[in-house]
Design a protein around this motif. Structure first.
Motif, mmCIF file in Angstrom:
data_model
loop_
_atom_site.group_PDB
_atom_site.id
_atom_site.type_symbol
_atom_site.label_atom_id
_atom_site.label_comp_id
_atom_site.label_asym_id
_atom_site.label_seq_id
_atom_site.Cartn_x
_atom_site.Cartn_y
_atom_site.Cartn_z
ATOM 1 N N ALA A 145 39.417 52.435 -5.285
ATOM 2 C CA ALA A 145 39.378 51.098 -5.877
ATOM 3 C C ALA A 145 39.547 51.206 -7.394
ATOM 4 O O ALA A 145 40.327 50.470 -8.006
ATOM 5 N N PHE A 146 38.846 52.169 -7.984
ATOM 6 C CA PHE A 146 38.898 52.363 -9.436
ATOM 7 C C PHE A 146 40.316 52.680 -9.904
ATOM 8 O O PHE A 146 40.815 52.101 -10.869
ATOM 9 N N ARG A 194 46.751 46.892 -18.260
ATOM 10 C CA ARG A 194 47.822 45.936 -18.489
ATOM 11 C C ARG A 194 47.329 44.631 -19.081
ATOM 12 O O ARG A 194 48.007 44.034 -19.907
ATOM 13 N N ARG A 195 46.184 44.169 -18.603
ATOM 14 C CA ARG A 195 45.780 42.828 -18.991
ATOM 15 C C ARG A 195 44.431 42.790 -19.700
ATOM 16 O O ARG A 195 43.964 41.725 -20.056
ATOM 17 N N GLY A 196 43.771 43.943 -19.816
ATOM 18 C CA GLY A 196 42.474 43.957 -20.492
ATOM 19 C C GLY A 196 41.355 43.321 -19.691
ATOM 20 O O GLY A 196 40.279 43.066 -20.214
ATOM 21 N N MET A 197 41.609 43.072 -18.423
ATOM 22 C CA MET A 197 40.577 42.412 -17.618
ATOM 23 C C MET A 197 39.754 43.440 -16.833
ATOM 24 O O MET A 197 40.049 44.607 -16.825
ATOM 25 N N LEU A 198 38.724 42.937 -16.160
ATOM 26 C CA LEU A 198 37.924 43.729 -15.209
ATOM 27 C C LEU A 198 37.165 44.889 -15.865
ATOM 28 O O LEU A 198 36.923 45.904 -15.247
ATOM 29 N N ARG A 199 36.776 44.722 -17.125
ATOM 30 C CA ARG A 199 36.087 45.835 -17.790
ATOM 31 C C ARG A 199 34.775 46.185 -17.119
ATOM 32 O O ARG A 199 34.503 47.357 -16.842
ATOM 33 N N VAL A 200 33.950 45.182 -16.892
ATOM 34 C CA VAL A 200 32.640 45.438 -16.273
ATOM 35 C C VAL A 200 32.843 46.069 -14.900
ATOM 36 O O VAL A 200 32.157 47.010 -14.505
ATOM 37 N N TRP A 201 33.819 45.525 -14.203
ATOM 38 C CA TRP A 201 34.079 45.989 -12.843
ATOM 39 C C TRP A 201 34.449 47.468 -12.848
ATOM 40 O O TRP A 201 33.936 48.260 -12.068
ATOM 41 N N LEU A 231 23.060 50.090 -19.472
ATOM 42 C CA LEU A 231 24.075 50.085 -20.528
ATOM 43 C C LEU A 231 25.020 48.903 -20.370
ATOM 44 O O LEU A 231 25.401 48.257 -21.348
ATOM 45 N N ILE A 232 25.400 48.619 -19.127
ATOM 46 C CA ILE A 232 26.319 47.500 -18.917
ATOM 47 C C ILE A 232 25.643 46.192 -19.327
ATOM 48 O O ILE A 232 26.241 45.337 -19.998
ATOM 49 N N ALA A 233 24.356 46.056 -18.971
ATOM 50 C CA ALA A 233 23.647 44.833 -19.337
ATOM 51 C C ALA A 233 23.555 44.728 -20.865
ATOM 52 O O ALA A 233 23.766 43.670 -21.454
ATOM 53 N N TRP A 234 23.287 45.864 -21.506
ATOM 54 C CA TRP A 234 23.109 45.887 -22.959
ATOM 55 C C TRP A 234 24.413 45.513 -23.679
ATOM 56 O O TRP A 234 24.421 44.824 -24.688
ATOM 57 N N ARG A 235 25.525 45.988 -23.134
ATOM 58 C CA ARG A 235 26.809 45.737 -23.783
ATOM 59 C C ARG A 235 27.503 44.491 -23.242
ATOM 60 O O ARG A 235 28.696 44.307 -23.468
ATOM 61 N N PHE A 243 45.635 43.375 -6.772
ATOM 62 C CA PHE A 243 44.708 44.454 -7.119
ATOM 63 C C PHE A 243 43.259 43.999 -6.919
ATOM 64 O O PHE A 243 42.412 44.762 -6.470
ATOM 65 N N LEU A 244 43.016 42.727 -7.278
ATOM 66 C CA LEU A 244 41.656 42.212 -7.132
ATOM 67 C C LEU A 244 41.270 42.192 -5.653
ATOM 68 O O LEU A 244 40.173 42.631 -5.264
ATOM 69 N N ALA A 245 42.192 41.696 -4.806
ATOM 70 C CA ALA A 245 41.913 41.663 -3.368
ATOM 71 C C ALA A 245 41.699 43.080 -2.845
ATOM 72 O O ALA A 245 40.777 43.346 -2.073
ATOM 73 N N ASN A 246 42.552 44.002 -3.289
ATOM 74 C CA ASN A 246 42.431 45.407 -2.910
ATOM 75 C C ASN A 246 41.042 45.930 -3.251
ATOM 76 O O ASN A 246 40.379 46.574 -2.451
ATOM 77 N N ASN A 247 40.569 45.574 -4.458
ATOM 78 C CA ASN A 247 39.265 46.072 -4.881
ATOM 79 C C ASN A 247 38.123 45.472 -4.079
ATOM 80 O O ASN A 247 37.164 46.160 -3.759
ATOM 81 N N LEU A 248 38.246 44.176 -3.775
ATOM 82 C CA LEU A 248 37.196 43.561 -2.963
ATOM 83 C C LEU A 248 37.143 44.243 -1.600
ATOM 84 O O LEU A 248 36.068 44.518 -1.067
ATOM 85 N N LEU A 249 38.324 44.531 -1.039
ATOM 86 C CA LEU A 249 38.351 45.171 0.275
ATOM 87 C C LEU A 249 37.762 46.580 0.217
ATOM 88 O O LEU A 249 36.956 46.963 1.068
#
Lengths: 682, 151
Positions: free
Chosen positions: A260-261, A270-277, A330-334, A354-360
């Motif tokens: 998934a990662f 590519r888009r700068g999204m999904l950082r926390v994920w 750390l994730i909560a802190w940042r 990609f998002l659907a792939n990750n959820l699966l």
């Protein structure tokens, strides 16, 4: 002597790791680049310590030094050299040593590669985290899992030898190191993720640093899992290769999150999204490798793999808790820095897929994790023993697997941001037709099972898409520079290794999926009671029982039956499944005899040895396409090798294409570049 | 195939709540399916006494379980499609009807775990257990013969 040397190595490794952590911490605290540069030197000493310890253990094994308890338990004079060397990872203490050695190796490669940036706080933090993990594993060996504990009492003349299951197939020598190379490799991206959070540089920088390490570790883990399945098939003799055994699951769950990662980092690049994920995924992957070590090595499970029992469980659980708490904290802190500017415009787009792939994948990992730890939780909480039946895993995972196969067929053709109807039609209509026709053909030809037919159809859909992309790429290269097809193919692949290597990996996944569907759906299995000379038939294969032999040695009593296999008038040879009984053990160990073919495997097992009337029970299994599981594993390794092979000239920064297999060539996203500039050490 | 440059546009979020609710509902449904699947496929591990007692309380329950005990000496009867025997834990007995060949080391007195279910509605004192899988119980640690390390 070897014990002292080895223990000295472990002490050196621990001290170096601990001093390295302290030095790094001081360097980071004072923002002193020189201290950080000193700190990284400790990594080499950790490697030295691990090498000395592992070398001492191998030396003791090869020279039959039974003054070490580990050698006594895992080695005998009669053990062949290969399994003597492999005894290093045959039991708990040795495998912790192997873990530490591999981790030291990964850390060394990482700090060498980034030596020019030794004073960069991101690299310093990552080194620190890696050294903390190393210190933990060396501490395990100083305490509860000391591989160099001396033999109590008199030193015996011979040892007990490895578990018989672990010394009758060469795969046992390869599978565990592969798995560990995968498991331990996940420490590197984890270290960088923690470093990114600690420094606050949570952009794309840490992903770029660790991309190759992650891919390499992932490939080792994949190959390790396939080899484990192969070993199970060739040695355990129950006819299958995957039993949803907790130990198998322990290696599979981190593979799911790591996969998934590998996909979701592309969206961030590519888009700068999904950082926390992404941070969560890699932290989870690391924690799951520790959980896997706990499950395998603490003896909490009652499974075929549970060869060891020790007090190490509490240590590993504590470490797991610390790692998880650190990551979540750390994730909560940042949290404020992790908010990302982009958003998904349309579900029918590359990032949507990609998002659907990750959820699966996440759901898949959750399903397997729940089924694996549920019996442990119930036993811990209610003191009631139970197990989760295989149907749970099969029923839950098959739909997820098919959905992933569908996404794999569709996603590479989707454009980023949003897809228009004509684009979709142009890219997907052909492959979709191939898939639909395949399904129709399977149905007409009388294939049974909806899931199987769907798997074949989706596999064909995906392969058609892969072939289309290759064909378009090669045609474009030929238009641009001419030349023959082979040369154009080579240049095309070299021009975008991540894309074309990734497509090869996808092809390998299709091969494995088709082999899984065929072998799970269409395997025929029967048991026959036979007297000598008797002949039986299964699926137009004839089996004649020619006779059996019995070899008695001090260690075991082995029956071997000779079975002639014929098909369509052709003699396919004589196969000899065996059954060994170990006088002091209630375990009877069957050794199957397999005739491997490209279309089908004939798998023979001796279920019971000759009774009073000379009657044996022979297990016969005819499984289609099984060999393609292992071939698929090889293709997967090849594809990853293509993807990570360093490209000439553009070696450094512009390796910028993600593990995304499938991103078309384009500059790195502005955000990533800006961040790298901003990150330059002051 | 070439993407436009990334343009970051702040957008209003009117649909956010709807997405969260829909996502939550999906997650709940999936969780429901998973837990349902799990609870249907649980195989309890019981000693013969526990199993027989539980069966006595609910004779119509044919839930799958693993029954652990030892093969009663002299009770083994081979049949064309398998074997029948009595399994006991010293206090309670159950009759096992096993389909298929028992494993190699199956014999009188062997410690076994049988997987299957009690016959529905069987109220006999020694109830019958339908088994399709027999495992010989053994310790996790293998010890080969003839070498004694410490003496």
């Amino acid at each position: 002597m070897k014990g002292a040397l080895g223990f000295g190595g472990i002490t050196l490794g621990f001290m170096a790791a601990a001093l390295g952590v302290i030095t790094m911490a001081v360097g980071i605290q004072r923002r002193d680049g020189r201290i950080m540069a000193t700190g990284r030197q400790f990594v080499f000493m950790v490697l030295l310590g691990a090498l000395v310890a592992a070398g001492a253990m191998e030396w003791a094994l090869v020279t039959h030094d039974f003054s070490l308890a580990y050698v006594v338990r895992n080695h005998a004079r009669a053990t062949p050299l290969l399994y003597t060397v492999a005894a290093l990872w045959g039991a708990l203490e040795g495998s912790i040593l192997l873990w530490a050695l591999i981790l030291a190796g990964y850390l060394t490669v990482t700090v060498r590669r980034l030596r020019a940036r030794a004073s960069d706080p991101l690299v310093a933090w990552a080194t620190l985290v890696g050294l903390v993990v190393a210190a933990f594993f060396f501490a395990l060996m100083l305490g509860p899992a000391n591989p160099f504990r001396p033999t109590p009492g008199l030193i015996p003349k011979d040892g007990l030898g490895p578990n018989p299951l672990l010394q009758n197939h060469v795969l046992m020598a390869i599978h565990p190191p592969m798995l560990y190379l995968g498991y331990v490799g996940m420490t590197i991206p984890f270290s960088f993720a923690v470093a990114a959070l600690a420094t606050g540089r949570v952009g794309e920088g840490w992903l770029l640093e660790t991309r190759r390490a992650t891919l390499v570790a992932w490939a080792f883990l994949s190959v390790g899992i396939v080899l484990g399945a192969w070993w199970s098939y060739e040695v355990l003799g129950w006819g299958g290769y995957w039993a949803w055994d907790p130990v198998e699951n322990a290696s599979f769950i981190p593979w799911l999150t790591a996969t998934a990662f590998l996909h979701s980092v592309v969206v961030q690049e590519r888009r700068g999204m999904l950082r926390v994920w992404n941070l969560s995924l890699i932290i989870a992957t690391f924690c799951l490798t520790i959980l896997g070590t706990f499950l395998t090595r603490s003896g909490v499970l009652n499974s075929v793999h549970a060869f060891s029992q020790s007090t190490i469980g509490a240590w590993l659980l504590t470490f797991l808790g610390l790692a998880a708490a650190t990551g979540i904290g750390l994730i909560a802190w940042r949290g404020d820095r992790l908010r990302t500017p982009g958003r998904i415009d349309s579900p029918v787009s590359r990032e949507g897929a990609f998002l659907a792939n990750n959820l699966l994948f996440a759901g898949f990992a959750f399903v397997v994790l729940l089924g694996t730890v549920f019996p442990l939780l119930v036993e811990a909480l209610r003191n009631e023993k139970l197990s989760v039946g295989e149907p749970y895993f099969d029923r839950m995972t098959v739909p997820i697997g098919l959905a992933l196969l569908f996404l794999m067929a569709v996603a590479p053709a989707l454009p980023w941001r949003a897809a228009s109807g004509p684009v979709l039609r142009r890219r997907l209509a052909g492959p979709a037709w191939v898939g639909a026709l395949t399904m129709a053909a399977c149905a007409v030809l009388g294939a049974r099972g909806v899931a199987e037919i769907v798997a074949f159809g989706l596999g064909a859909f995906a392969v058609a898409g892969i072939v289309r992309q290759y064909a378009l790429g090669v045609a474009a290269t030929r238009r641009a520079s001419g030349g023959g097809w082979p040369g154009a193919l080579r240049r095309t692949v070299a021009g975008n290794r991540h894309l074309y290597g990734g497509l090869v990996v996808h092809f390998a996944v299709v091969v494995i999926a088709v082999a899984l569907a065929a072998s799970m759906g269409y395997t025929t299995k029967r048991e026959f009671r036979l007297v000598q000379g008797q002949r039986v038939t299964l699926q137009s294969h004839h089996f004649t029982y020619l006779g059996s032999t019995r070899h008695q040695t001090g260690q075991k009593d082995k029956f071997q039956a000779r079975i002639r296999v014929e098909r369509g008038g052709h003699d396919l040879g004589v196969y000899a499944p065996a059954l060994s009984i170990f006088p002091n053990s209630p375990q009877a160990i069957g050794t199957p005899s397999v005739r491997t073919g490209l279309l089908r495997d004939v798998y023979l097992t001796l279920v019971s040895s000759p009774d009073q009337d000379g009657r044996i029970t022979l297990g016969v299994q005819i499984g289609p396409l099984v060999v393609w599981l292992w071939i698929g594993g090889g293709i997967l390794a090849l594809g990853t090798a293509i993807a990570v092979w360093p490209a000439r000239r553009i070696r450094r920064r512009s390796t910028g294409r993600g593990p995304d297999p499938l991103a078309p060539p384009a500059p790195t996203t502005p955000s990533a570049d800006e961040e790298l500039l901003a990150e330059a050490p002051a | 195939m070439i993407d436009p440059p990334v343009v970051l546009v702040a957008r209003p979020k009117p649909k956010r709540m709807r997405y969260i609710v829909a996502g939550g509902l999906c997650a709940a449904a999936v969780l429901f399916l998973i837990v349902g699947g799990l609870s249907r496929n649980i195989v309890y591990f019981r000693t013969v006494s526990e199993g027989v007692t539980a069966h006595g309380k609910a004779p119509d329950d044919t839930g799958r379980l693993r029954l652990a005990g030892a093969v009663l000496t002299g009770s083994v009867e081979r049949r064309p499609d398998g074997v029948t025997f009595v399994v006991t834990d010293g206090t309670t007995r159950a009759r096992v009807l096993h389909h298929g060949d028992p494993p190699e080391l199956f014999k009188d007195g062997a410690p076994v775990v049988c997987e299957g279910h009690f016959v529905k509605g069987d109220r006999a004192a020694v109830p019958t257990f339908d088994s399709d899988r027999i495992m010989i119980k053994h310790g996790a640690e293998y010890r080969p013969p003839s070498v004694d390390a410490s003496k």
